[in-house]
Enzyme design. Structure first.
Site, short mmCIF file in Angstrom:
data_model
loop_
_atom_site.label_atom_id
_atom_site.label_comp_id
_atom_site.label_asym_id
_atom_site.label_seq_id
_atom_site.Cartn_x
_atom_site.Cartn_y
_atom_site.Cartn_z
N LYS A 106 28.11 34.30 34.73
CA LYS A 106 28.77 35.61 34.62
C LYS A 106 30.11 35.41 33.95
CE LYS A 106 31.08 37.75 38.17
NZ LYS A 106 32.36 38.30 37.69
N ASP A 122 33.90 55.53 31.58
CA ASP A 122 34.60 56.43 30.66
C ASP A 122 33.69 57.64 30.44
OD1 ASP A 122 36.29 57.50 28.57
OD2 ASP A 122 36.94 55.47 28.11
N ASP A 179 30.34 41.04 32.85
CA ASP A 179 30.85 41.88 33.95
C ASP A 179 32.09 42.65 33.49
OD1 ASP A 179 31.53 42.88 36.45
OD2 ASP A 179 32.23 40.97 37.24
N LYS A 235 32.26 46.26 33.76
CA LYS A 235 32.37 47.47 34.60
C LYS A 235 32.89 48.68 33.81
CE LYS A 235 33.41 44.85 38.84
NZ LYS A 235 33.80 43.51 38.36
N THR A 267 34.48 45.92 46.43
CA THR A 267 34.66 45.37 47.78
C THR A 267 36.14 45.37 48.17
OG1 THR A 267 34.43 43.23 46.71
CG2 THR A 267 32.58 43.98 48.01
N ARG A 284 33.87 30.31 43.23
CA ARG A 284 34.63 29.13 43.65
C ARG A 284 33.84 28.11 44.46
NH1 ARG A 284 39.35 33.07 45.39
NH2 ARG A 284 37.49 34.37 45.47
O1 C5P Z 1 34.88 32.84 43.70
P1 C5P Z 1 34.00 33.93 44.25
O2 C5P Z 1 32.61 33.41 44.66
O3 C5P Z 1 34.65 34.73 45.35
O4 C5P Z 1 33.75 34.90 43.00
C1 C5P Z 1 33.00 36.08 43.11
C2 C5P Z 1 32.86 36.74 41.77
O5 C5P Z 1 32.22 38.00 41.95
C3 C5P Z 1 34.18 37.03 41.06
O6 C5P Z 1 33.95 36.90 39.65
C4 C5P Z 1 34.47 38.46 41.43
O7 C5P Z 1 35.24 39.12 40.45
C5 C5P Z 1 33.06 39.06 41.49
N1 C5P Z 1 32.92 40.25 42.31
C6 C5P Z 1 33.24 40.29 43.66
N2 C5P Z 1 33.08 41.45 44.37
C7 C5P Z 1 32.62 42.57 43.77
C8 C5P Z 1 32.28 42.55 42.41
C9 C5P Z 1 32.45 41.37 41.71
O8 C5P Z 1 33.64 39.27 44.22
N3 C5P Z 1 32.42 43.65 44.48
#
Ligand code: C5P
Length: 251
Positions: free
Chosen positions: A49, A81, A76, A78, A139, A231
């Site tokens: 992603k 508009d 990603d 999002k 979230t 991460r």
């Molecule tokens: O590092 P981590 O596993 O927390 O990363 C989660 C990924 O998912 C990030 O790129 C974050 O921007 C994305 N994301 C999220 N919650 C959402 C939508 C996207 O954590 N509701």
């Protein structure tokens, strides 16, 4: 037919060099770029992603590079508009050869329909059509923000459910949601409607800034179709082991 399921690695890096360095470390393969005219061929590498930071820094070349190296790409961005603007933008994105892209469901059914139309026009030359999904509620938005700032009086789960139903009504493929919401969304929208779920951590990981997390194994039990993992893989000492563990738990 059962949905395709996969682990998507969130490549939240600031530039192409960092991203490629990580992917080389991950796959331990420093192979030549696949030489083919159609850069969608050869999806043998992990699904990745890329988000706003990397895309705005590097532009469409980043996507072409990842596709040439055989990765499936979820872009990603999002989009949100007026329908005409989103349609035109999606037409451009469709031409990049991405595998998945998203919009905000808050843009409404007409905007989502326009997004799909534009994306399909842009991707007309590809046999394998990209998936279009929608973000229900971020979230980072909690019930307090929903009620006091956005003036939406309904409970969060009702809002998420309605936005998912709107997404389905517009003909999109699924939604980004918490794994905690996956079962309810499948119940409302059907099992072939995709749930793409971030907020994934191993049982022995730190949760970082995520509030509601789940392990890959739990997400599988909840019926997630794709887990998005950042991460837990990118910051691991041995990313290949973390990625393999995710696949073993989830697939
Ligand atoms: O590092 P981590 O596993 O927390 O990363 C989660 C990924 O998912 C990030 O790129 C974050 O921007 C994305 N994301 C999220 N919650 C959402 C939508 C996207 O954590 N509701």
């Amino acid at each position: 037919m059962a949905n395709q399921r996969d682990v998507i690695i969130a490549c939240d890096f600031k530039c192409a060099d960092e991203t490629i360095q990580f992917l080389d470390k991950l796959t331990r393969i420093r192979d030549e770029v696949v030489s083919c005219d159609d850069f969608r061929i050869g999806a043998a590498r992990p699904y990745v992603k890329i988000g706003m930071e990397l895309f705005y820094a590097e532009g469409p070349d980043m996507i072409k590079l990842l596709k040439k190296r055989g990765h499936k790409v979820f872009l990603d961005l999002k989009l949100h508009d007026i329908p005409n603007t989103v349609k035109k933008a999606m037409q451009v994105i469709g031409g990049y050869g991405v595998d998945m892209v998203n919009v905000h469901a808050a843009g409404g059914i007409e905007m989502m329909k326009a997004a799909k139309e534009g994306l399909m026009l842009g991707a007309a030359r590809y046999a394998d059509k990209p998936k279009l999904i929608a973000v229900t509620q971020l979230t980072s938005t909690d019930e307090k923000t929903l009620h006091n700032e956005l003036l939406i009086d309904r409970p969060m789960n009702e809002v998420v459910r309605q936005y998912a139903l709107n997404t389905k009504a517009a003909g999109l493929d699924g939604v980004v949601c918490s794994a905690y919401e996956a079962a309810e969304i499948h119940e409302a929208c059907g099992t072939d409607f995709l749930t793409i779920t971030p907020g994934i951590r191993f049982a022995d990981n730190s949760t970082d800034d995520q509030k509601r997390v789940m392990t890959p194994a739990q997400a599988k039990l909840e019926g997630s179709d794709y887990i998005v993992v950042g991460r837990s893989i990118t910051a691991a000492e041995r990313p290949i082991d973390a990625y393999t563990r995710c696949r073993e738990e989830f697939l």
